[in-house]
Design a protein around this motif. Structure first.
Motif: not given
Length: 87
Positions: A1-7, A50-56
């Motif tokens: 999850m940490e390395n997933m692209c934005k989309e 996932a939200v935390k990673i995305y927002e960071k």
């Protein structure tokens, strides 16, 4: 999850959120179903991570995701209707 692209990360957030809403509706009529409740909590944990990673990495998803103490960064990017030809 940490390395997933934005989309891909956004797709995961949307699908997990949908699954949680669906499970919530099921749990409204089956409140004693332990397997559904456990699945709900698993999805909740996944969604929060996932939200935390995305927002960071990218941008706040809601107004509650604004963490920058030095500036107001709620929606630095254009709003969806401001993008030319990109739905």
């Amino acid at each position: 999850m940490e390395n997933m692209c934005k989309e891909d990360l956004m797709k995961m957030i949307r699908s997990t959120n949908f699954a949680m809403l669906d499970l919530g509706l099921y749990l409204n009529t089956h409140p004693k179903c332990q397997s559904a409740l456990a699945t709900y909590h698993d999805y909740h944990h996944t969604l929060m991570k996932a939200v935390k990673i995305y927002e960071k990495r990218f941008e706040p998803l809601t107004i509650y995701g604004v963490y920058d103490e030095n500036r107001w960064n709620w929606k630095d990017e254009p709003w969806p209707w401001q993008k030319e030809g990109d739905c």
